[in-house]
Design an enzyme around this catalytic site. Structure first.
Site, mmCIF file in Angstrom:
data_model
loop_
_atom_site.group_PDB
_atom_site.id
_atom_site.type_symbol
_atom_site.label_atom_id
_atom_site.label_comp_id
_atom_site.label_asym_id
_atom_site.label_seq_id
_atom_site.Cartn_x
_atom_site.Cartn_y
_atom_site.Cartn_z
ATOM 1 N N GLY A 289 0.624 6.836 8.567
ATOM 2 C CA GLY A 289 1.751 7.718 8.105
ATOM 3 C C GLY A 289 3.030 7.064 8.011
ATOM 4 N N MET B 9 -6.865 7.365 1.950
ATOM 5 C CA MET B 9 -8.165 6.409 2.047
ATOM 6 C C MET B 9 -9.273 6.906 1.232
ATOM 7 S SD MET B 9 -6.640 3.830 2.884
ATOM 8 C CE MET B 9 -7.751 2.628 3.189
ATOM 9 N N ARG B 10 -9.411 8.024 0.477
ATOM 10 C CA ARG B 10 -10.516 8.291 -0.256
ATOM 11 C C ARG B 10 -10.470 8.155 -1.634
ATOM 12 N NH1 ARG B 10 -14.494 9.083 2.874
ATOM 13 N NH2 ARG B 10 -15.418 10.432 1.255
ATOM 14 N N LEU C 37 -10.694 9.269 -5.307
ATOM 15 C CA LEU C 37 -10.578 10.425 -5.903
ATOM 16 C C LEU C 37 -11.516 10.702 -7.279
ATOM 17 C CD1 LEU C 37 -6.797 11.003 -5.247
ATOM 18 C CD2 LEU C 37 -8.707 12.251 -4.379
ATOM 19 N N ASN D 82 1.018 6.334 -6.100
ATOM 20 C CA ASN D 82 0.230 5.522 -5.179
ATOM 21 C C ASN D 82 0.847 4.235 -4.460
ATOM 22 O OD1 ASN D 82 -2.083 5.002 -2.968
ATOM 23 N ND2 ASN D 82 -2.665 3.568 -4.444
ATOM 24 N N HIS E 296 0.324 0.494 -3.075
ATOM 25 C CA HIS E 296 -0.879 -0.547 -2.689
ATOM 26 C C HIS E 296 -0.075 -1.722 -2.224
ATOM 27 C CE1 HIS E 296 -4.821 -2.219 -3.158
ATOM 28 N NE2 HIS E 296 -4.191 -3.328 -3.585
ATOM 29 N N ASP F 76 -6.523 1.455 -8.445
ATOM 30 C CA ASP F 76 -5.566 0.470 -8.446
ATOM 31 C C ASP F 76 -5.108 -0.524 -9.355
ATOM 32 O OD1 ASP F 76 -5.480 0.841 -5.609
ATOM 33 O OD2 ASP F 76 -7.032 -0.698 -5.028
HETATM 34 C C1 GRF Z 1 -0.038 0.874 3.367
HETATM 35 O O1 GRF Z 1 -0.084 -0.589 3.343
HETATM 36 C C2 GRF Z 1 -0.440 1.681 1.896
HETATM 37 O O2 GRF Z 1 0.078 0.403 0.912
HETATM 38 C C3 GRF Z 1 -1.853 1.466 1.927
HETATM 39 O O3 GRF Z 1 -2.478 1.854 3.031
HETATM 40 C C4 GRF Z 1 -1.252 1.958 4.060
HETATM 41 C C5 GRF Z 1 -1.000 2.996 4.832
HETATM 42 O O4 GRF Z 1 0.025 3.031 5.849
HETATM 43 N N1 GRF Z 1 -2.346 2.170 0.767
HETATM 44 P P1 GRF Z 1 0.736 3.898 6.407
HETATM 45 O O5 GRF Z 1 -0.221 5.212 6.639
HETATM 46 O O6 GRF Z 1 1.732 4.561 5.472
HETATM 47 O O7 GRF Z 1 1.556 3.566 7.607
#
Ligand code: GRF
Length: 212
Positions: free
Chosen positions: A12, A86-87, A89, A103, A105, A141
């Site tokens: 987070g 991390m799912r 959708l 999002n 990435h 992505d």
């Molecule tokens: C980040 O690197 C983000 O770009 C990717 O997952 C990671 C999440 O990190 N999608 P956090 O939970 O925001 O610390």
């Protein structure tokens, strides 16, 4: 004032950067699919409501996505922010929030979609790496790009070191992109191009100023 909901799965840190940026938005809720996500405690500590929708409790993706959408729709958000969510959708979920789902990435898309982006960047020998904020479409992505930040790759550096420098840039560009959205300064055209109104030339293409 616009309302946003933030979706997380773990640490987070992007969520925290968004909260710390004190944007002129109402963060209605932080939702996690992981009950143990560290970010939940961070959100609570900042006085933001949290909800857990544990994906393991559902029979399939459609059921989980329906529960997730229900948890989101309670708040009638203008924008849904995926911050390390991390799912994958479903197309139906993505269509429901078309143009309102963002999002981040950790690569310069379209290079290195998917997981382990820093490892792949090092293996490919690229000299420039970075991160991308984009609208979410059903092509994972691959959605319309809103902002990117580039960091130089230092010869011989570790995946962790590179990842940490990219993360610092993530924390810069994600709040900025959300601010643009909430100020009504982003337009998404039907051909998938994003315009940032009132931005200086190159303002949505940042470069890491230094390598420490
Ligand atoms: C980040 O690197 C983000 O770009 C990717 O997952 C990671 C999440 O990190 N999608 P956090 O939970 O925001 O610390």
């Amino acid at each position: 004032m616009k309302t946003i909901v933030i979706l997380i799965s773990g640490r987070g840190s992007n969520m925290e950067a968004i909260l710390r940026a004190r944007l002129p938005v109402r963060v209605a809720c932080v939702i996690s699919n992981e009950p143990d996500a560290k970010g939940l405690a961070t959100a609570n500590a900042q006085g933001v409501a949290t909800v857990v929708v544990p994906h393991r409790g559902f029979r399939d993706r459609a059921e989980f996505d329906a529960a997730l959408a229900a948890a989101i729709d309670v708040h009638q958000p203008d924008l849904i922010v995926l911050a390390g969510f991390m799912r994958i959708l479903s197309d139906g979920f993505i269509a429901r929030y078309q143009g309102r789902l963002m999002n981040i990435h950790p690569s310069l898309l379209p290079s290195f979609p998917g997981l382990h982006t820093h490892r792949h960047a090092l293996a490919a020998g690229v000299r420039i790496h970075g991160c991308t904020v984009h609208f979410v479409t059903s092509a994972v992505d691959r959605g319309p790009i809103i902002a990117q930040a580039a960091v130089p790759v230092v010869a011989g550096e570790s995946e962790e070191a590179l990842s940490a420098r990219v993360l610092r840039e993530e924390h810069r560009i994600y709040p900025q992109a959300i601010r643009w959205f909430c100020e009504g300064r982003l337009t998404l055209s039907p051909d998938g191009a994003v315009t940032v109104h009132g931005a200086r030339a190159g303002e949505n293409a940042l470069r890491s100023p230094v390598v420490e």
